[in-house]
Design an enzyme around this catalytic site. Structure first.
Site, PDB file in Angstrom:
ATOM      1  CE  LYS A  80      -2.006  -1.043   3.905  1.00 36.47           C
ATOM      2  NZ  LYS A  80      -1.310  -2.321   4.216  1.00 36.47           N
ATOM      3  NE  ARG A  88      -4.276  -0.797  10.288  1.00 38.65           N
ATOM      4  CZ  ARG A  88      -3.214  -0.442   9.565  1.00 38.65           C
ATOM      5  NH1 ARG A  88      -3.222   0.647   8.827  1.00 38.65           N
ATOM      6  NH2 ARG A  88      -2.147  -1.181   9.584  1.00 38.65           N
ATOM      7  NE  ARG A 111       7.929  -2.540   5.970  1.00 37.84           N
ATOM      8  CZ  ARG A 111       6.617  -2.657   6.130  1.00 37.84           C
ATOM      9  NH1 ARG A 111       5.796  -2.141   5.243  1.00 37.84           N
ATOM     10  NH2 ARG A 111       6.143  -3.295   7.175  1.00 37.84           N
ATOM     11  NE  ARG A 137       6.488  -0.371   9.788  1.00 37.18           N
ATOM     12  CZ  ARG A 137       5.333  -0.460   9.133  1.00 37.18           C
ATOM     13  NH1 ARG A 137       5.229   0.058   7.904  1.00 37.18           N
ATOM     14  NH2 ARG A 137       4.299  -1.042   9.671  1.00 37.18           N
ATOM     15  NE  ARG A 180       2.231  -4.691  11.085  1.00 33.71           N
ATOM     16  CZ  ARG A 180       3.346  -4.590  10.357  1.00 33.71           C
ATOM     17  NH1 ARG A 180       4.506  -4.923  10.880  1.00 33.71           N
ATOM     18  NH2 ARG A 180       3.292  -4.133   9.127  1.00 33.71           N
TER      19      ARG A 180
HETATM   20  P1  AP5 Z   1       4.838  -1.592   1.797  1.00 35.96           P
HETATM   21  O1  AP5 Z   1       4.462  -0.708   0.667  1.00 35.96           O
HETATM   22  O2  AP5 Z   1       5.616  -1.026   2.914  1.00 35.96           O
HETATM   23  O3  AP5 Z   1       3.522  -2.354   2.332  1.00 35.96           O
HETATM   24  P2  AP5 Z   1       2.286  -1.806   3.145  1.00 35.96           P
HETATM   25  O4  AP5 Z   1       1.069  -2.423   2.565  1.00 35.96           O
HETATM   26  O5  AP5 Z   1       2.322  -0.326   3.251  1.00 35.96           O
HETATM   27  O6  AP5 Z   1       2.572  -2.506   4.538  1.00 35.96           O
HETATM   28  P3  AP5 Z   1       2.583  -1.931   6.017  1.00 35.96           P
HETATM   29  O7  AP5 Z   1       3.332  -2.944   6.846  1.00 35.96           O
HETATM   30  O8  AP5 Z   1       3.022  -0.515   6.083  1.00 35.96           O
HETATM   31  O9  AP5 Z   1       1.091  -2.018   6.374  1.00 35.96           O
HETATM   32  P4  AP5 Z   1       0.482  -1.959   7.726  1.00 35.96           P
HETATM   33  O10 AP5 Z   1      -0.898  -1.705   7.342  1.00 35.96           O
HETATM   34  O11 AP5 Z   1       0.712  -3.169   8.577  1.00 35.96           O
HETATM   35  O12 AP5 Z   1       1.299  -0.815   8.518  1.00 35.96           O
HETATM   36  P5  AP5 Z   1       0.949   0.684   8.853  1.00 35.96           P
HETATM   37  O13 AP5 Z   1       2.187   1.455   8.798  1.00 35.96           O
HETATM   38  O14 AP5 Z   1      -0.208   1.126   8.069  1.00 35.96           O
HETATM   39  O15 AP5 Z   1       5.610  -2.849   1.161  1.00 35.96           O
HETATM   40  C1  AP5 Z   1       6.163  -3.853   1.974  1.00 35.96           C
HETATM   41  C2  AP5 Z   1       7.509  -4.321   1.396  1.00 35.96           C
HETATM   42  O16 AP5 Z   1       7.265  -4.997   0.176  1.00 35.96           O
HETATM   43  C3  AP5 Z   1       8.478  -3.182   1.060  1.00 35.96           C
HETATM   44  O17 AP5 Z   1       9.766  -3.608   1.368  1.00 35.96           O
HETATM   45  C4  AP5 Z   1       8.317  -2.975  -0.461  1.00 35.96           C
HETATM   46  O18 AP5 Z   1       9.514  -2.524  -1.056  1.00 35.96           O
HETATM   47  C5  AP5 Z   1       7.969  -4.387  -0.919  1.00 35.96           C
HETATM   48  N1  AP5 Z   1       7.044  -4.430  -2.060  1.00 35.96           N
HETATM   49  C6  AP5 Z   1       5.941  -3.659  -2.251  1.00 35.96           C
HETATM   50  N2  AP5 Z   1       5.280  -4.035  -3.370  1.00 35.96           N
HETATM   51  C7  AP5 Z   1       5.977  -5.084  -3.890  1.00 35.96           C
HETATM   52  C8  AP5 Z   1       5.800  -5.912  -5.037  1.00 35.96           C
HETATM   53  N3  AP5 Z   1       4.744  -5.769  -5.871  1.00 35.96           N
HETATM   54  N4  AP5 Z   1       6.704  -6.902  -5.274  1.00 35.96           N
HETATM   55  C9  AP5 Z   1       7.767  -7.099  -4.389  1.00 35.96           C
HETATM   56  N5  AP5 Z   1       7.980  -6.321  -3.299  1.00 35.96           N
HETATM   57  C10 AP5 Z   1       7.090  -5.330  -3.037  1.00 35.96           C
HETATM   58  O19 AP5 Z   1       0.489   0.555  10.370  1.00 35.96           O
HETATM   59  C11 AP5 Z   1       1.397   0.258  11.394  1.00 35.96           C
HETATM   60  C12 AP5 Z   1       0.700   0.284  12.740  1.00 35.96           C
HETATM   61  O20 AP5 Z   1       0.202   1.622  13.012  1.00 35.96           O
HETATM   62  C13 AP5 Z   1      -0.523  -0.611  12.870  1.00 35.96           C
HETATM   63  O21 AP5 Z   1      -0.179  -1.931  13.225  1.00 35.96           O
HETATM   64  C14 AP5 Z   1      -1.304   0.111  13.978  1.00 35.96           C
HETATM   65  O22 AP5 Z   1      -0.745  -0.157  15.238  1.00 35.96           O
HETATM   66  C15 AP5 Z   1      -1.054   1.562  13.653  1.00 35.96           C
HETATM   67  N6  AP5 Z   1      -2.075   2.101  12.739  1.00 35.96           N
HETATM   68  C16 AP5 Z   1      -1.872   2.578  11.475  1.00 35.96           C
HETATM   69  N7  AP5 Z   1      -3.025   2.979  10.935  1.00 35.96           N
HETATM   70  C17 AP5 Z   1      -3.987   2.775  11.866  1.00 35.96           C
HETATM   71  C18 AP5 Z   1      -5.390   2.992  11.889  1.00 35.96           C
HETATM   72  N8  AP5 Z   1      -6.042   3.496  10.836  1.00 35.96           N
HETATM   73  N9  AP5 Z   1      -6.064   2.679  13.016  1.00 35.96           N
HETATM   74  C19 AP5 Z   1      -5.435   2.180  14.093  1.00 35.96           C
HETATM   75  N10 AP5 Z   1      -4.109   1.927  14.135  1.00 35.96           N
HETATM   76  C20 AP5 Z   1      -3.384   2.229  13.025  1.00 35.96           C
HETATM   77 MG    MG Z   2       2.588   1.027   4.840  1.00 35.76          MG
END
Ligand code: AP5
Ligand code: MG
Length: 211
Positions: A9, A84, A123, A156, A167
């Site tokens: 994402k 979410r 990552r 991270r 997660r």
């Molecule tokens: P990446 O683009 O980083 O993936 P992502 O979908 O953004 O994954 P996240 O881990 O960031 O999602 P998340 O939802 O768990 O975390 P968030 O920060 O939102 O890609 C991943 C890897 O794959 C990278 O290395 C990239 O290079 C590689 N890649 C990408 N596409 C590829 C492809 N096609 N082929 C090969 N490689 C590829 O949330 C973190 C925490 O914050 C949550 O756990 C929660 O505690 C809190 N939080 C955030 N938002 C909320 C909310 N709305 N409500 C409550 N708590 C929240």
């Molecule tokens: Mg992300």
């Protein structure tokens, strides 16, 4: 953008924001900025993030409400990681009504759990602005250094194996139901995220043409 942890994402939202001029609004990035800057919000969020749990809805919703009032969102935004929960989705509907705005498209990116774990474990994220790399699939030109702003790359805290498993569980329980929520509104476009990065970008750009 909907989809499980590690599906891409953030990576895709960053590219789409550059190509379209829309703002990239990532709730995870906003929490990480607050952690880095040691704010009160960062303190609150840390306890939840480290365990792979969601930050409470009221805290998250008010953070996003403030973010969406900033000038770069005037022509629209790509939401990444928010909403979410159903409560967040309902709050967003009300918020957008206030802004006289709407959701045009909900790209739902999918991939198998083995792919998610492989992506998350390789990552590297940039300290300054959250630019995203992968040691195998999208490596920086110089190991440990961001191509865009030269800042240090880090892994991270919540990317440890046991936290990743939680997660993914939390996603399945609390976020996956939103696919149905937006399907009922006719907004969902499903994108196969197993493909290489550039192919996923092409699919997303093609879906945006219909908006
Ligand atoms: P990446 O683009 O980083 O993936 P992502 O979908 O953004 O994954 P996240 O881990 O960031 O999602 P998340 O939802 O768990 O975390 P968030 O920060 O939102 O890609 C991943 C890897 O794959 C990278 O290395 C990239 O290079 C590689 N890649 C990408 N596409 C590829 C492809 N096609 N082929 C090969 N490689 C590829 O949330 C973190 C925490 O914050 C949550 O756990 C929660 O505690 C809190 N939080 C955030 N938002 C909320 C909310 N709305 N409500 C409550 N708590 C929240
Ligand atoms: Mg992300």
């Amino acid at each position: 953008m909907l989809g499980p942890p590690g599906v891409g994402k953030g990576t895709q939202a960053e590219i789409l924001a550059q190509r379209t001029g829309l703002a990239h609004v990532s709730s995870g990035d906003l929490f990480r900025e607050n952690l880095r800057d040691k704010t009160e919000l960062g303190e609150i969020a840390k306890g939840y993030m480290d365990k792979g749990e969601l930050v409470p809805d009221d805290v998250t919703i008010s953070m996003i409400r403030e973010r969406l009032t900033r000038p770069d969102c005037v022509s629209g935004a790509i939401l990444d990681g928010f909403p979410r929960t159903t409560a967040q989705a309902e709050a967003l509907d009300l918020l957008l009504r206030d802004f006289d705005s709407r959701i045009d498209l909900v790209p739902y990116i999918t991939a198998d759990e083995t792919t998610l774990v492989e992506r998350i474990s390789g990552r590297w994220t940039c300290r300054a602005e959250g630019h995203i790399y992968h040691e195998k699939f999208n490596p920086p030109k110089r190991a440990g250094v961001c191509d865009t702003d030269g800042s240090v790359l880090f892994q991270r805290e919540d990317d440890r194996a046991e936290t990743v498993a939680r997660r993914i569980e939390v996603y399945t329980e609390q976020t996956a139901p939103l696919v149905e929520y937006y399907r009922l509104q006719g907004r969902v476009v499903e994108i196969d995220g197993e493909r290489p990065l550039e192919e996923v970008t092409d699919a997303l750009l093609a879906s945006l043409k219909n908006v």
